[in-house]
Design a protein around this motif. Structure first.
Motif, PDB file in Angstrom:
ATOM      1  N   SER A 187       9.285   7.909   3.430  1.00 50.33           N
ATOM      2  CA  SER A 187       8.880   8.790   2.321  1.00 50.33           C
ATOM      3  C   SER A 187      10.035   9.574   1.755  1.00 50.33           C
ATOM      4  CB  SER A 187       7.747   9.623   3.092  1.00 50.33           C
ATOM      5  OG  SER A 187       8.465  10.630   3.917  1.00 50.33           O
ATOM      6  N   GLY A 188      11.206   9.804   2.557  1.00 46.31           N
ATOM      7  CA  GLY A 188      12.200  10.627   2.119  1.00 46.31           C
ATOM      8  C   GLY A 188      13.449   9.738   1.800  1.00 46.31           C
ATOM      9  N   PHE A 241      16.440   5.376  -1.621  1.00 48.94           N
ATOM     10  CA  PHE A 241      16.583   3.824  -2.298  1.00 48.94           C
ATOM     11  C   PHE A 241      15.157   3.191  -2.492  1.00 48.94           C
ATOM     12  CE2 PHE A 241      16.751  -0.883  -1.270  1.00 48.94           C
ATOM     13  CZ  PHE A 241      17.566  -1.293  -2.196  1.00 48.94           C
ATOM     14  N   LEU A 242      14.182   3.583  -1.523  1.00 45.91           N
ATOM     15  CA  LEU A 242      12.995   2.957  -1.734  1.00 45.91           C
ATOM     16  C   LEU A 242      12.397   3.779  -3.116  1.00 45.91           C
ATOM     17  CD1 LEU A 242      11.528   3.017   1.928  1.00 45.91           C
ATOM     18  CD2 LEU A 242      12.285   1.239   0.239  1.00 45.91           C
ATOM     19  N   LYS A 243      12.739   5.066  -3.406  1.00 48.22           N
ATOM     20  CA  LYS A 243      12.242   5.750  -4.579  1.00 48.22           C
ATOM     21  C   LYS A 243      12.715   5.056  -5.713  1.00 48.22           C
ATOM     22  CE  LYS A 243      11.515  10.193  -2.345  1.00 48.22           C
ATOM     23  NZ  LYS A 243      11.746  11.561  -2.029  1.00 48.22           N
ATOM     24  N   CYS A 244      13.735   4.661  -5.580  1.00 44.89           N
ATOM     25  CA  CYS A 244      14.415   3.886  -6.822  1.00 44.89           C
ATOM     26  C   CYS A 244      13.900   2.630  -7.046  1.00 44.89           C
ATOM     27  CB  CYS A 244      16.086   3.774  -6.690  1.00 44.89           C
ATOM     28  SG  CYS A 244      17.031   5.476  -6.526  1.00 44.89           S
ATOM     29  N   ARG A 250       1.006  -1.262   0.025  1.00 41.27           N
ATOM     30  CA  ARG A 250      -0.040   0.100   0.087  1.00 41.27           C
ATOM     31  C   ARG A 250       0.795   1.201   0.033  1.00 41.27           C
ATOM     32  NH1 ARG A 250      -3.353  -2.574   4.467  1.00 41.27           N
ATOM     33  NH2 ARG A 250      -2.069  -1.257   5.947  1.00 41.27           N
ATOM     34  N   SER A 251       0.312   2.444  -0.598  1.00 42.88           N
ATOM     35  CA  SER A 251       1.009   3.651  -0.535  1.00 42.88           C
ATOM     36  C   SER A 251       1.471   4.176   0.788  1.00 42.88           C
ATOM     37  CB  SER A 251       0.220   4.725  -1.301  1.00 42.88           C
ATOM     38  OG  SER A 251      -0.799   5.228  -0.589  1.00 42.88           O
ATOM     39  N   ILE A 252       2.246   4.939   1.142  1.00 46.75           N
ATOM     40  CA  ILE A 252       2.466   5.305   2.372  1.00 46.75           C
ATOM     41  C   ILE A 252       1.682   6.389   2.849  1.00 46.75           C
ATOM     42  CG2 ILE A 252       4.325   6.982   3.686  1.00 46.75           C
ATOM     43  CD1 ILE A 252       6.476   5.981   1.956  1.00 46.75           C
ATOM     44  N   ARG A 281       5.499   4.106  14.425  1.00 47.19           N
ATOM     45  CA  ARG A 281       5.221   3.933  12.828  1.00 47.19           C
ATOM     46  C   ARG A 281       5.025   4.780  11.841  1.00 47.19           C
ATOM     47  NH1 ARG A 281       0.906  -1.309  13.294  1.00 47.19           N
ATOM     48  NH2 ARG A 281       2.302  -3.132  13.541  1.00 47.19           N
ATOM     49  N   GLU A 282       4.535   5.949  12.371  1.00 41.49           N
ATOM     50  CA  GLU A 282       4.325   7.378  11.786  1.00 41.49           C
ATOM     51  C   GLU A 282       5.908   7.768  11.755  1.00 41.49           C
ATOM     52  OE1 GLU A 282       0.256   8.895  13.467  1.00 41.49           O
ATOM     53  OE2 GLU A 282       1.978   9.620  14.305  1.00 41.49           O
ATOM     54  N   ARG A 283       6.613   7.863  12.499  1.00 39.51           N
ATOM     55  CA  ARG A 283       8.227   8.154  12.513  1.00 39.51           C
ATOM     56  C   ARG A 283       8.887   7.363  11.207  1.00 39.51           C
ATOM     57  NH1 ARG A 283       8.316   8.409  18.054  1.00 39.51           N
ATOM     58  NH2 ARG A 283       9.704   6.419  18.093  1.00 39.51           N
ATOM     59  N   PHE A 284       8.591   5.998  11.395  1.00 32.03           N
ATOM     60  CA  PHE A 284       8.872   5.062  10.165  1.00 32.03           C
ATOM     61  C   PHE A 284       8.552   5.750   8.737  1.00 32.03           C
ATOM     62  CE2 PHE A 284       8.571   1.465   7.414  1.00 32.03           C
ATOM     63  CZ  PHE A 284       9.941   0.768   7.495  1.00 32.03           C
TER      64      PHE A 284
END
Length: 533
Positions: A288-289, A292-295, A225-227, A280-283
């Motif tokens: 989101s920034g 690596f996940l964006k790649c 699911r999306s962030i 979890r919110e901090r995670f």
């Protein structure tokens, strides 16, 4: 006549290469799951070697098949070097001894090394010495050795079906099982211990691989699911928890009554849940920034394509196994003969592909190992979701970089049992390939014309050579037919669980990246550490 060098080179050199790749795979896989903060060299090395030794039994099957297929030309006659019976027996004997060495190594890991290392780590304490840990671990390992001794004793005493007289029609049905190997009691004990472990592994395989065969590809297709969606869910959950906490506090704010122990417990649980929501919110803020996940998100189309390809492979596995089971139900020699098929009547897609791929060596090797690896990944996918359980108690979670040494060893022991069951299922999945490869012989067709035909158990003795893997399996399933019956009905159970798993996987919503990344026991790690793993 001595064995040609080309046979040794073509058969065993690729096996040596794959053995190296298997060790590398096992090392990377175990290293991916072992805990960064709580690990021990002994448990890691034991896990790698145990997993590798069991995978070797799978990758040896294509070598076994290649060597018997290489004995014959495409015209159905034996090659010049293979016309000598002694040479053929030498080749078969080398493969058989390799199977024995590998399986005995697996037994040693199952009944001695894994239990010893597990309890050696369990006894770790600030005041415990190496000697005391060794003695305590060895004492526990003796219990497993006692279990192994009991199995050996039962295997030596259990009554097995005798070989029928050679002048009867019953012997004609099973002559192919006894024309090459003697009636060896040691082999029967070995096969009994292996069969017991395989039955245990089959129960695990039905659950983990049956569900994972659909859940793993569907998970790749659906993705996470999306962030923003996860953030919305956390906001809603926070609002509900805060409202409950306010209701409990307000109940006692207007009076001087002492808060009941029940409400104190409920309030403590709510505060724990709120701390987990904060974490979890901090995670998600860090995720989101994360570059690596964006790649990785750019590779999403390839992940979906891989999921679709694995779904198609899973469908072919389901179809092939279903056709084999239907064929056995209609044309096998019956339950008391271990549901052995004399001749395959129904087509089997995966079996056909592997038989034809054997012409382009090592294409069949690659395909066969790919199918085995697919099953291993499906099992691991389910293990990651469920963890290691004993009855209704979850013993260990299986998570990347956070699996405790005991959980790592339990994970590897589960995989070893599953891989033993996989060897049997691969025989049912690809019966012609695993038994005879692409061998052919000259036989009379239904109209009496001499025709080049694929090898089967109905071929005249000496015309076709069975693989040692199928020979060991079929011989013992004839002598102890109950195991053959269990394997047959277990394959039906696997198909049923696979079908149910497909229904659940298709109806299930997309998972959150928080499910695998954060739980209540993760408060000792920073958000960045959790994200990196």
């Amino acid at each position: 006549m001595s064995l040609p060098e080309v046979v040794v080179a073509a058969g065993w050199i690729p096996f040596a290469v794959v053995v190296f790749l298997v060790v590398v795979f096992s090392w990377l896989y175990v290293g991916y799951f072992k805990s960064k903060h709580d690990s021990e060299v002994s448990s890691t090395v034991t896990a790698v070697l145990g997993l590798s030794a069991t995978l070797f039994t799978v990758v040896l099957i294509p070598v076994d098949v290649f060597l018997i297929s290489f004995m014959k030309d495409t015209n159905g006659t034996f090659k010049e070097w293979a016309r000598d019976v002694d040479v053929r027996l030498a080749v078969e004997d080398s493969v058989l001894k390799t199977y024995y060495v590998l399986y005995i190594t697996v037994f040693v890991f199952m009944f001695l090394i894994l239990p010893f290392v597990y309890f050696f780590y369990e006894e770790r304490d600030e005041i415990a010495t190496i000697g005391s840990r060794f003695c305590s671990a060895f004492r526990y390992a003796l219990g497993f050795l006692l279990m192994a001794s009991i199995l050996v004793l039962i295997g030596s005493l259990i009554p097995l079906k005798e070989v029928p007289p050679t002048n009867t029609t019953d012997f004609e049905k099973v002559a192919f099982l006894f024309n090459e190997l003697g009636n060896n009691k040691g082999e029967d004990i070995f096969s009994f211990v292996l069969s017991v472990l395989t039955v245990i592994g089959m129960a695990l395989f039905i659950v983990f691989a049956g569900y994972g065969m659909s859940a793993f590809p569907c998970g790749l297709i659906k993705g996470h699911r999306s962030i923003e969606y996860d953030r919305g869910e956390l906001r809603d959950k926070r609002a509900v928890l805060e409202r409950r906490a306010v209701e409990i506090r307000d109940r006692y704010s207007e009076s001087n009554r002492k808060m009941s122990s029940r409400d104190q417990t409920r309030l403590f649980e709510i505060e724990e849940e709120l701390r987990l929501v904060d974490r979890r919110e901090r995670f998600l803020d860090v995720a989101s920034g994360n570059v690596f996940l964006k790649c990785l998100s750019m590779l999403r189309p390839f992940e979906m394509a891989l999921g679709v390809a694995l779904c198609m492979l899973g469908f072919l596995v389901f179809l092939s196994l279903l056709l084999t089971n239907i064929d056995k139900a209609m044309n096998s020699l019956g339950m008391k003969m271990g549901y052995q098929l004399a001749t395959r009547k129904l087509p089997n897609p995966i079996d056909i592909v592997l038989v034809y791929a054997e012409v382009i060596f090592p294409m069949d090797y690659v395909l066969f190992f790919g199918i085995a690896l697919f099953f291993v990944l499906c099992v691991m996918s389910t293990l990651r979701r469920t963890g290691i359980w004993f009855l209704w108690i979850r013993m260990y979670r299986i998570r990347p970089k956070r699996t405790r040494p005991q959980g790592l060893l339990m994970m590897v022991m589960t995989l070893m049992l599953v891989i033993l069951a996989l060897n049997v299922l691969l025989y049912s999945l690809t019966p012609q390939y695993v038994t005879f490869g692409n061998q052919q012989y000259w036989g009379n067709s239904t109209n009496g014309v001499l025709t080049l035909m694929p090898c089967s158990t109905e071929a005249p003795l000496g015309e076709c050579i069975l693989s040692q893997n199928s020979l060991l399996l079929n011989r013992f399933c004839y002598k102890a037919w109950i195991f053959g019956a269990i394997y047959y009905w277990a394959s039906w159970a696997f198909l049923l669980v696979s079908l149910l798993g497909f229904c659940v996987s298709t109806l299930k919503k997309r998972s959150s990246m928080l499910e695998d990344s954060m739980n209540r026991d993760d408060f000792d790690e920073s958000d960045e550490e959790l994200l990196r793993i």
